[in-house]
Design a protein around this motif. Structure first.
Motif, PDB file in Angstrom:
ATOM      1  N   THR A  36       2.700   0.044   3.878  1.00 23.44           N
ATOM      2  CA  THR A  36       2.850  -1.281   4.505  1.00 23.44           C
ATOM      3  C   THR A  36       2.416  -2.366   3.529  1.00 23.44           C
ATOM      4  O   THR A  36       1.779  -2.078   2.518  1.00 23.44           O
ATOM      5  CB  THR A  36       1.941  -1.450   5.746  1.00 23.44           C
ATOM      6  N   TRP A  50       0.093  -5.109   2.157  1.00 21.98           N
ATOM      7  CA  TRP A  50      -1.369  -5.078   2.132  1.00 21.98           C
ATOM      8  C   TRP A  50      -1.846  -6.455   1.695  1.00 21.98           C
ATOM      9  O   TRP A  50      -1.747  -6.796   0.523  1.00 21.98           O
ATOM     10  CB  TRP A  50      -1.823  -3.953   1.180  1.00 21.98           C
ATOM     11  N   SER A  91      -0.141   4.323   0.092  1.00 23.06           N
ATOM     12  CA  SER A  91      -0.623   5.355   1.021  1.00 23.06           C
ATOM     13  C   SER A  91      -0.285   4.975   2.473  1.00 23.06           C
ATOM     14  O   SER A  91       0.178   5.817   3.242  1.00 23.06           O
ATOM     15  CB  SER A  91      -2.140   5.548   0.863  1.00 23.06           C
ATOM     16  N   ARG A  92      -0.474   3.705   2.827  1.00 22.98           N
ATOM     17  CA  ARG A  92      -0.216   3.290   4.213  1.00 22.98           C
ATOM     18  C   ARG A  92       1.228   2.848   4.432  1.00 22.98           C
ATOM     19  O   ARG A  92       1.651   2.588   5.552  1.00 22.98           O
ATOM     20  CB  ARG A  92      -1.196   2.179   4.614  1.00 22.98           C
ATOM     21  N   SER A  99       0.843  -1.186   0.000  1.00 29.40           N
ATOM     22  CA  SER A  99       0.000   0.000   0.000  1.00 29.40           C
ATOM     23  C   SER A  99       0.882   1.240   0.000  1.00 29.40           C
ATOM     24  O   SER A  99       1.618   1.478   0.961  1.00 29.40           O
ATOM     25  CB  SER A  99      -0.918   0.004   1.223  1.00 29.40           C
TER      26      SER A  99
END
Lengths: 211, 211
Positions: free
Chosen positions: B55, B57, B52-53, B50
């Motif tokens: 991490t 996913w 955006s995160r 991810s």
């Protein structure tokens, strides 16, 4: 055409997944800028932006391997696009039909792929009539012979189903489908003609409308 | 698994086209780092990175909408990947089956899509037996009634072809195919079972081997 929903990245690009509209194969991952996307929608030919050459890239302009675009889809975030295309010739510069020809994990081909490919082989056999080909032999024996096979294979499906034998049904239904594809080819019809008709009649509520 | 051919970009990522292995629909464009790709190949579950995160996913870890991965393909340049998957539930966070649900240009659904969808509708009808459903009525009339339709529709294909009438053949062959799908569903078989059998017997020279 409304491109206001398309979110181009900081380089003004959006990734484009190019997919064969008949077989479903993913052919290429490329990129488009606004101009390329506009030209694609206007001309209905795959147009991209070449990041290496830094110019508009009209697919097939030099190779002749153009792609007719039948559908363009935008994703939920607006930052990726699908072109569904009818390719004329290979998509890949290596001469392969698809750029994605190196399996890291191998699976079975999809339904759409198999039916399209087997039908294309039947068409080829009917055109070239190669020695030893079952389809060629059947064609040379005449339409009546092919239609007898339809009756025969339908009868075998019926008997296999009455025997409650799924393995036998799988086998005989495949035979029936195969000979049905031959009848279609003989009459100038395609599996896509059947799919379109089937969809017009039986699409589930909420399914996309036939064009 | 040999990931030496995969060219991750300067952020260590490679774009991943996620495709429904049965219907051929492109579901999502996501990204994977080396760890996500390794985990996907090892667990056969769609795993991404991810952006955006920042991490790993694991698709479906919170929603339950996992994707079984049946094939992973690398492109000619090594800088894009396809996951062919069997999705459990929608791919899109909006609840749509596919993230690519906003047409910029509308086309017809593919063969694989139509057959998969119509077959899924037949299965649903056989399970819920809704009032007014043709499939439910046919089921309630019993297997013999369905098999009579196979014989009847096969006869109609034969007559239409003898009449050299492609429109009539298109119509009757669609009827035959539809009722054949009902027989498959009644016997616990799928269109994919036919496709696999067809491919084992008739794949053209050079076509990918059945698994």
């Amino acid at each position: 055409m409304d491109l206001s929903q398309v979110k181009f990245d900081e380089q003004g690009l959006v990734p484009v997944v190019v997919q064969d509209a008949k077989t479903g194969e993913v052919l290429t991952l490329a990129y488009a800028n606004r101009e390329a996307l506009e030209e694609t929608l206007r001309t209905r030919r795959s147009t991209f932006y070449s990041r290496s050459r830094k110019t508009l890239w009209r697919k097939g302009e030099t190779s002749g391997n153009i792609q007719e675009v039948v559908e363009v889809l935008l994703d939920c975030d607006g930052d990726a696009v699908v072109y569904r295309v009818l390719p004329h010739g290979p998509a890949c510069h290596t001469g392969e039909r698809s750029c994605f020809h190196r399996p890291l994990l191998s699976g079975e081909p999809s339904l759409g792929f198999v039916l399209s490919k087997v039908y294309a082989t039947i068409q080829e056999r009917l055109k070239t009539l190669p020695e030893g080909s079952y389809v060629a032999k059947l064609h040379q024996a005449g339409l009546d012979r092919i239609l007898k096979k339809i009756g025969e294979e339908a009868g075998e499906v019926i008997i296999a189903a009455k025997n409650q034998n799924p393995e036998e049904v799988r086998w005989e239904a495949t035979d029936l489908l195969f000979h049905l594809l031959i009848v279609l080819a003989e009459l100038g019809l395609t599996p896509e003609d059947l799919a379109r008709t089937l969809w017009e009649r039986h699409r589930p509520p909420g399914g996309p409308a036939p064009s």
